[in-house]
Design an enzyme around this catalytic site. Structure first.
Site, PDB file in Angstrom:
ATOM      1  N   ARG A  55      42.581  19.802 -14.216  1.00  0.00           N
ATOM      2  CA  ARG A  55      41.088  19.830 -14.033  1.00  0.00           C
ATOM      3  C   ARG A  55      40.631  18.345 -13.809  1.00  0.00           C
ATOM      4  O   ARG A  55      40.332  18.453 -13.103  1.00  0.00           O
ATOM      5  CB  ARG A  55      40.494  19.943 -15.615  1.00  0.00           C
ATOM      6  CG  ARG A  55      40.041  21.322 -16.501  1.00  0.00           C
ATOM      7  CD  ARG A  55      40.091  21.432 -17.838  1.00  0.00           C
ATOM      8  NE  ARG A  55      41.903  21.193 -18.052  1.00  0.00           N
ATOM      9  CZ  ARG A  55      42.705  21.891 -18.353  1.00  0.00           C
ATOM     10  NH1 ARG A  55      43.102  23.295 -17.521  1.00  0.00           N
ATOM     11  NH2 ARG A  55      44.071  22.126 -18.581  1.00  0.00           N
ATOM     12  N   THR A  56      40.930  17.221 -14.603  1.00  0.00           N
ATOM     13  CA  THR A  56      40.273  16.170 -13.679  1.00  0.00           C
ATOM     14  C   THR A  56      40.433  15.984 -12.367  1.00  0.00           C
ATOM     15  O   THR A  56      39.767  15.463 -11.723  1.00  0.00           O
ATOM     16  CB  THR A  56      40.248  14.898 -15.057  1.00  0.00           C
ATOM     17  OG1 THR A  56      40.566  15.687 -16.332  1.00  0.00           O
ATOM     18  CG2 THR A  56      39.877  13.233 -14.961  1.00  0.00           C
ATOM     19  N   LYS A  86      58.390   0.910 -11.138  1.00  0.00           N
ATOM     20  CA  LYS A  86      59.464  -0.491 -11.346  1.00  0.00           C
ATOM     21  C   LYS A  86      58.864  -2.087 -11.809  1.00  0.00           C
ATOM     22  O   LYS A  86      59.761  -3.070 -11.662  1.00  0.00           O
ATOM     23  CB  LYS A  86      59.835  -0.883  -9.549  1.00  0.00           C
ATOM     24  CG  LYS A  86      60.411   0.424  -8.313  1.00  0.00           C
ATOM     25  CD  LYS A  86      60.000   0.106  -6.797  1.00  0.00           C
ATOM     26  CE  LYS A  86      59.891   1.380  -6.037  1.00  0.00           C
ATOM     27  NZ  LYS A  86      59.243   0.595  -5.018  1.00  0.00           N
ATOM     28  N   ARG A 108      43.522   7.497 -13.748  1.00  0.00           N
ATOM     29  CA  ARG A 108      43.610   7.865 -15.360  1.00  0.00           C
ATOM     30  C   ARG A 108      45.028   7.163 -15.798  1.00  0.00           C
ATOM     31  O   ARG A 108      45.912   6.598 -15.326  1.00  0.00           O
ATOM     32  CB  ARG A 108      44.259   9.131 -15.716  1.00  0.00           C
ATOM     33  CG  ARG A 108      44.941  10.276 -17.177  1.00  0.00           C
ATOM     34  CD  ARG A 108      44.717  11.448 -17.351  1.00  0.00           C
ATOM     35  NE  ARG A 108      43.855  12.289 -17.669  1.00  0.00           N
ATOM     36  CZ  ARG A 108      43.124  13.165 -17.890  1.00  0.00           C
ATOM     37  NH1 ARG A 108      44.364  14.088 -17.799  1.00  0.00           N
ATOM     38  NH2 ARG A 108      42.018  14.291 -17.579  1.00  0.00           N
ATOM     39  N   HIS A 136      37.045   9.620 -22.334  1.00  0.00           N
ATOM     40  CA  HIS A 136      36.765   9.912 -21.077  1.00  0.00           C
ATOM     41  C   HIS A 136      35.557  10.893 -21.006  1.00  0.00           C
ATOM     42  O   HIS A 136      35.394  11.228 -21.035  1.00  0.00           O
ATOM     43  CB  HIS A 136      37.681  11.014 -21.873  1.00  0.00           C
ATOM     44  CG  HIS A 136      38.396  12.347 -20.485  1.00  0.00           C
ATOM     45  ND1 HIS A 136      37.957  11.820 -19.266  1.00  0.00           N
ATOM     46  CD2 HIS A 136      39.516  13.096 -20.234  1.00  0.00           C
ATOM     47  CE1 HIS A 136      37.901  13.021 -18.240  1.00  0.00           C
ATOM     48  NE2 HIS A 136      39.034  14.044 -18.922  1.00  0.00           N
TER      49      HIS A 136
END
Ligand code: CP
Length: 308
Positions: A55-56, A86, A108, A136
Site C-alpha cells: 500500500r504505502t 554490502k 521505510r 507510520h
C-alpha cells in the site's frame, strides 16, 4: 504550517489537518477521478524501502505519477537490493541519493529512528513511510481522514485499538494524532504481552486523553464507533502462546459484527490475515479497503504540500 520532513505524527497541528489537509485531500480525490494533473510536473521522487510494502509504496508512487511528477528510483527490498547488502549505512545511502537531485525521498526503514537519522543528512524532504516499531505518520493521516469521511467527525469518538499494540507502529502514530481532538476515548485491547507501550500511555495521560486497557474486544465492542484492528507483527518475532490469545479475544468475526453499533466502522492498516474473518469483508461497516484507497488521496495531498 510549513512542512519539509515528515517524521512523526506529533508534528501535525489540528488546525492544519482540518483547514488545509482534509480539504486538499478531497480535492485530490477529484483530481484522481479525472485521471490526474500536472501540478508536480518536473518533481522527482525516490522511494527507498528496507521492509516489504504494498500500500504505502504503491500509493506514494502512483500519487506522484497522478500529479505529473516522476519516480526516478525505487528499491523495494533495500537490505537485499541496495548497497545496504554490502554494509552501507543508512546515512551514506541518503547522502548519495541526495546527490542525484531528488525533490523528496520516501523512506521505510526497519529500525525505530531511521527516518529521523535520514533527516540529519538529507537536503531533500524525508517522508517516514514506517520505521520499525516507531511510527507510520502518513498511515495515521489516512486513518484520520478515513474516520472523518466515514463518521463525519473525529472529536468525541470512541475507538478500540486491537491486537499487537506493543509492536504495531500504526496504532502509535494514530494515538498521537487522536490526542489532538477533544473528548476522544481510546480502548487498547490486547493480551498482556502485546500491550501498548508506556511512552504512548504517558503521552496520553499528560494530554488528559481518556483511555483504558482491556483484554477482550467482545466486552466493549458495543460502545465503540471505530474498531481499529491490527495484525500480529510476526516479522518482529514470535509471540507464541500470546498469538493464540489475540486470536480468541481480539478476532473480528460474525459474533463481533452482531455486537457492533450499526453506524460503527472497522478499520485496519492491512494486510489483514487471521484477525478478521473473511465473512467480515462483505459487511458495509468494514471500511479497510476504502481506508487503503484514501491513502492515495492523502499522499497526493501531502506531496503537493511538500513540493509545491
Ligand atoms: N498499511 C501499510 O503500511 O501497508 P504496507 O505495509 O503494504 O505498505
Amino acid at each position: 504550517m510549513k512542512l519539509h520532513h515528515v517524521v512523526k505524527s506529533q508534528q501535525f497541528e489540528r488546525k492544519w489537518l482540518e483547514r488545509e489537509f482534509f480539504p486538499l485531500t478531497r480535492e485530490m480525490e477529484k483530481i484522481a477521478n479525472k485521471g490526474g494533473s500536472d501540478i508536480l510536473s518536473g518533481k522527482r521522487m525516490i522511494t527507498l524501502f528496507y521492509e516489504p510494502s504494498t500500500r504505502t509504496r504503491a500509493s506514494f508512487e502512483i500519487a506522484m505519477n497522478l500529479l505529473g511528477g516522476k519516480v526516478v528510483f525505487s528499491t523495494e527490498n533495500a537490505r537485499q537490493f541496495s548497497s545496504a547488502a554490502k554494509g552501507e549505512s543508512l546515512e551514506d545511502t541518503i547522502r548519495i541519493l541526495n546527490g542525484y537531485r531528488p525533490d523528496v525521498i520516501v523512506l521505510r526503514y526497519d529500525e525505530e529512528g531511521g527516518a529521523k537519522r535520514a533527516t540529519e543528512v538529507s537536503r531533500a524532504p524525508i517522508i517516514n513511510a514506517g520505521d520499525g516499531t516507531g511510527q507510520h505518520p502518513t498511515q495515521a493521516l489516512l486513518d484520520l481522514y478515513t474516520i472523518q469521511k466515514e463518521l463525519g467527525k473525529i472529536a468525541g469518538i470512541t475507538i478500540a485499538m486491537v491486537g499487537d499494540l506493543a509492536r504495531g507502529r500504526t496504532v502509535r502514530s494514530l494515538s498521537y494524532l487522536l490526542s489532538k481532538f477533544s473528548d476522544v476515548k481510546i480502548y487498547f485491547i490486547s493480551p498482556e504481552m502485546a500491550k501498548m507501550k508506556k511512552d504512548i500511555k504517558d503521552y496520553l495521560r499528560r494530554r488528559k486523553v481518556w483511555f483504558k486497557e482491556r483484554h477482550d474486544l467482545r466486552e466493549i465492542v458495543s460502545k465503540v464507533d471505530v474498531i481499529y484492528q491490527t495484525r500480529t507483527q510476526k516479522e518482529r518475532g514470535a509471540l507464541s502462546k500470546e498469538r493464540e490469545k489475540i486470536k480468541s479475544f481480539c478476532i473480528i468475526n460474525r459474533n463481533v459484527l452482531n455486537l457492533m453499533k450499526k453506524g460503527a466502522i472497522i478499520m485496519h492498516p492491512l494486510p489483514h490475515v487471521e484477525e478478521i474473518a473473511s465473512e467480515v469483508d462483505l459487511d458495509p461497516r468494514a471500511a479497510y479497503f476504502r481506508q487503503a484507497e484514501n491513502g492515495l488521496y492523502t499522499r497526493m495531498a501531502l506531496l503537493k504540500i511538500i513540493l509545491n
